[in-house]
Every structure is written in C-alpha cells, then in structure tokens.
Design a protein around this motif. Structure first.
Motif, PDB file in Angstrom:
ATOM      1  N   LYS A 163      -9.666  -0.076   2.827  1.00 21.59           N
ATOM      2  CA  LYS A 163      -9.264  -0.151   4.242  1.00 21.59           C
ATOM      3  C   LYS A 163     -10.417  -0.482   5.199  1.00 21.59           C
ATOM      4  O   LYS A 163     -10.249  -1.328   6.076  1.00 21.59           O
ATOM      5  CB  LYS A 163      -8.571   1.145   4.651  1.00 21.59           C
ATOM      6  CG  LYS A 163      -7.915   1.068   5.996  1.00 21.59           C
ATOM      7  CD  LYS A 163      -7.102   2.318   6.280  1.00 21.59           C
ATOM      8  CE  LYS A 163      -6.358   2.153   7.595  1.00 21.59           C
ATOM      9  NZ  LYS A 163      -5.459   3.271   7.842  1.00 21.59           N
ATOM     10  N   SER A 194       0.655  -5.367   6.382  1.00 26.17           N
ATOM     11  CA  SER A 194       0.618  -4.220   5.482  1.00 26.17           C
ATOM     12  C   SER A 194       2.034  -3.703   5.284  1.00 26.17           C
ATOM     13  O   SER A 194       2.780  -3.536   6.249  1.00 26.17           O
ATOM     14  CB  SER A 194      -0.260  -3.132   6.104  1.00 26.17           C
ATOM     15  OG  SER A 194      -0.254  -1.971   5.306  1.00 26.17           O
ATOM     16  N   THR A 198       0.826  -1.190   0.000  1.00 28.11           N
ATOM     17  CA  THR A 198       0.000   0.000   0.000  1.00 28.11           C
ATOM     18  C   THR A 198       0.869   1.253   0.000  1.00 28.11           C
ATOM     19  O   THR A 198       2.093   1.154  -0.017  1.00 28.11           O
ATOM     20  CB  THR A 198      -0.947  -0.032   1.231  1.00 28.11           C
ATOM     21  OG1 THR A 198      -1.838   1.063   1.180  1.00 28.11           O
ATOM     22  CG2 THR A 198      -0.181  -0.054   2.533  1.00 28.11           C
ATOM     23  N   GLY A 222       0.416   5.661   1.514  1.00 27.85           N
ATOM     24  CA  GLY A 222      -0.454   6.646   2.128  1.00 27.85           C
ATOM     25  C   GLY A 222      -1.219   7.506   1.135  1.00 27.85           C
ATOM     26  O   GLY A 222      -2.319   7.970   1.427  1.00 27.85           O
ATOM     27  N   TRP A 223      -0.682   7.697  -0.044  1.00 23.26           N
ATOM     28  CA  TRP A 223      -1.306   8.562  -1.050  1.00 23.26           C
ATOM     29  C   TRP A 223      -2.280   7.814  -1.959  1.00 23.26           C
ATOM     30  O   TRP A 223      -2.917   8.421  -2.818  1.00 23.26           O
ATOM     31  CB  TRP A 223      -0.228   9.225  -1.919  1.00 23.26           C
ATOM     32  CG  TRP A 223       0.735   8.238  -2.504  1.00 23.26           C
ATOM     33  CD1 TRP A 223       1.953   7.899  -1.995  1.00 23.26           C
ATOM     34  CD2 TRP A 223       0.553   7.450  -3.684  1.00 23.26           C
ATOM     35  NE1 TRP A 223       2.545   6.938  -2.795  1.00 23.26           N
ATOM     36  CE2 TRP A 223       1.708   6.645  -3.837  1.00 23.26           C
ATOM     37  CE3 TRP A 223      -0.459   7.341  -4.630  1.00 23.26           C
ATOM     38  CZ2 TRP A 223       1.860   5.743  -4.883  1.00 23.26           C
ATOM     39  CZ3 TRP A 223      -0.299   6.436  -5.671  1.00 23.26           C
ATOM     40  CH2 TRP A 223       0.853   5.660  -5.794  1.00 23.26           C
ATOM     41  N   CYS A 224      -2.421   6.509  -1.785  1.00 25.04           N
ATOM     42  CA  CYS A 224      -3.186   5.650  -2.701  1.00 25.04           C
ATOM     43  C   CYS A 224      -4.694   5.687  -2.385  1.00 25.04           C
ATOM     44  O   CYS A 224      -5.117   5.172  -1.359  1.00 25.04           O
ATOM     45  CB  CYS A 224      -2.657   4.220  -2.587  1.00 25.04           C
ATOM     46  SG  CYS A 224      -3.667   2.972  -3.381  1.00 25.04           S
ATOM     47  N   PRO A 225      -5.525   6.280  -3.276  1.00 23.84           N
ATOM     48  CA  PRO A 225      -6.963   6.341  -3.005  1.00 23.84           C
ATOM     49  C   PRO A 225      -7.634   4.965  -2.981  1.00 23.84           C
ATOM     50  O   PRO A 225      -8.551   4.736  -2.182  1.00 23.84           O
ATOM     51  CB  PRO A 225      -7.522   7.213  -4.132  1.00 23.84           C
ATOM     52  CG  PRO A 225      -6.483   7.223  -5.194  1.00 23.84           C
ATOM     53  CD  PRO A 225      -5.172   6.950  -4.531  1.00 23.84           C
ATOM     54  N   ASP A 226      -7.192   4.025  -3.825  1.00 22.89           N
ATOM     55  CA  ASP A 226      -7.789   2.688  -3.817  1.00 22.89           C
ATOM     56  C   ASP A 226      -7.450   1.933  -2.534  1.00 22.89           C
ATOM     57  O   ASP A 226      -8.229   1.089  -2.081  1.00 22.89           O
ATOM     58  CB  ASP A 226      -7.352   1.889  -5.043  1.00 22.89           C
ATOM     59  CG  ASP A 226      -7.988   2.425  -6.324  1.00 22.89           C
ATOM     60  OD1 ASP A 226      -8.986   3.187  -6.226  1.00 22.89           O
ATOM     61  OD2 ASP A 226      -7.494   2.099  -7.409  1.00 22.89           O
ATOM     62  N   CYS A 227      -6.301   2.220  -1.945  1.00 25.42           N
ATOM     63  CA  CYS A 227      -5.918   1.614  -0.661  1.00 25.42           C
ATOM     64  C   CYS A 227      -6.853   2.112   0.443  1.00 25.42           C
ATOM     65  O   CYS A 227      -7.313   1.330   1.279  1.00 25.42           O
ATOM     66  CB  CYS A 227      -4.474   1.951  -0.320  1.00 25.42           C
ATOM     67  SG  CYS A 227      -3.276   1.392  -1.549  1.00 25.42           S
ATOM     68  N   HIS A 228      -7.144   3.415   0.429  1.00 23.39           N
ATOM     69  CA  HIS A 228      -8.055   3.985   1.422  1.00 23.39           C
ATOM     70  C   HIS A 228      -9.473   3.467   1.216  1.00 23.39           C
ATOM     71  O   HIS A 228     -10.205   3.265   2.187  1.00 23.39           O
ATOM     72  CB  HIS A 228      -8.019   5.513   1.367  1.00 23.39           C
ATOM     73  CG  HIS A 228      -6.730   6.087   1.837  1.00 23.39           C
ATOM     74  ND1 HIS A 228      -6.331   6.067   3.163  1.00 23.39           N
ATOM     75  CD2 HIS A 228      -5.719   6.673   1.152  1.00 23.39           C
ATOM     76  CE1 HIS A 228      -5.143   6.633   3.276  1.00 23.39           C
ATOM     77  NE2 HIS A 228      -4.742   7.005   2.068  1.00 23.39           N
ATOM     78  N   ASP A 285       4.082  -0.555   3.470  1.00 25.07           N
ATOM     79  CA  ASP A 285       4.058   0.721   2.759  1.00 25.07           C
ATOM     80  C   ASP A 285       5.133   0.664   1.684  1.00 25.07           C
ATOM     81  O   ASP A 285       6.327   0.638   1.981  1.00 25.07           O
ATOM     82  CB  ASP A 285       4.314   1.878   3.720  1.00 25.07           C
ATOM     83  CG  ASP A 285       4.133   3.225   3.044  1.00 25.07           C
ATOM     84  OD1 ASP A 285       4.753   3.449   1.974  1.00 25.07           O
ATOM     85  OD2 ASP A 285       3.399   4.061   3.595  1.00 25.07           O
TER      86      ASP A 285
END
Length: 102
Positions: free
Chosen positions: A34, A51, A23, A25-31, A53
């Motif tokens: 979640k 997880s 994953t 922190g900047w990844c919209p699909d990861c958020h 990063d």
C-alpha cells in the motif's frame, strides 16, 4: 486509487486503461504494498488505478477468477490485457515491470 463499490461502477471504469488491484482488509501483503501505490500510480499516468475489496465484491472476484490477493489485473476497452498474480509478496519493482510490459 479509486475504491470500487459496485460491479456496475467497475464495468464502466474498465473501458479506459485500468489497473485493478483486488485486495482485502485482512491481507498482510496488501498492507505491505500500500505505501508504494502512489509511486506506482505516478509512474504510469496512462492508467487509472482502482481497488476492489474482494470480500465486499466477491461476485466480481469470482467473475474474473481472482483467488489470491493482492492481484493486479489490467484492462483496456473492457477486456483483460494482463494479470500479475503470484503466491509471493509483490514488490514495487515487480508491479512496475508488469505494467511496463503491457
């Protein structure tokens, strides 16, 4: 889901059945996925979930040829046994189906 902070820690963890989520922190699909992760983990008690990063452990991402995120890579006895990578946003149902098929 345990956060991996070193390559050594990761190598120890994957001796047991493990689902690794790469994953960032900047990844919209990861958020997006979640909130579903606790349910996915609960549905698969035979696996530990970790997880990674990708930006913090780039060497690990390169070693396992992980370019897209989120990527789900399954391990058992230190060996990769499956991988779920696609350019599309992943759903809880798709991730569960990937794990069920291992």
């Amino acid at each position: 889901m345990k956060n991996i902070t070193s390559v050594e820690n990761f190598k120890e963890m994957i001796n047991a059945p493990t689902i690794a989520m790469f994953t960032a922190g900047w990844c919209p699909d990861c958020h997006f996925i979640k909130p579903a992760l606790p349910e996915i983990e609960a549905a698969h008690p035979d696996y530990q979930f970790v997880s990674i990063d990708r930006d913090e452990l780039m060497d690990l991402a390169v070693e396992y040829d992980v370019m897209g995120i989120p990527s789900f890579v399954a391990f058992k006895e230190g060996q990769e046994i499956g991988r779920f990578v696609s350019k599309d946003r992943k759903t809880k149902e798709e991730i569960n189906a990937f794990i069920d098929a291992l």
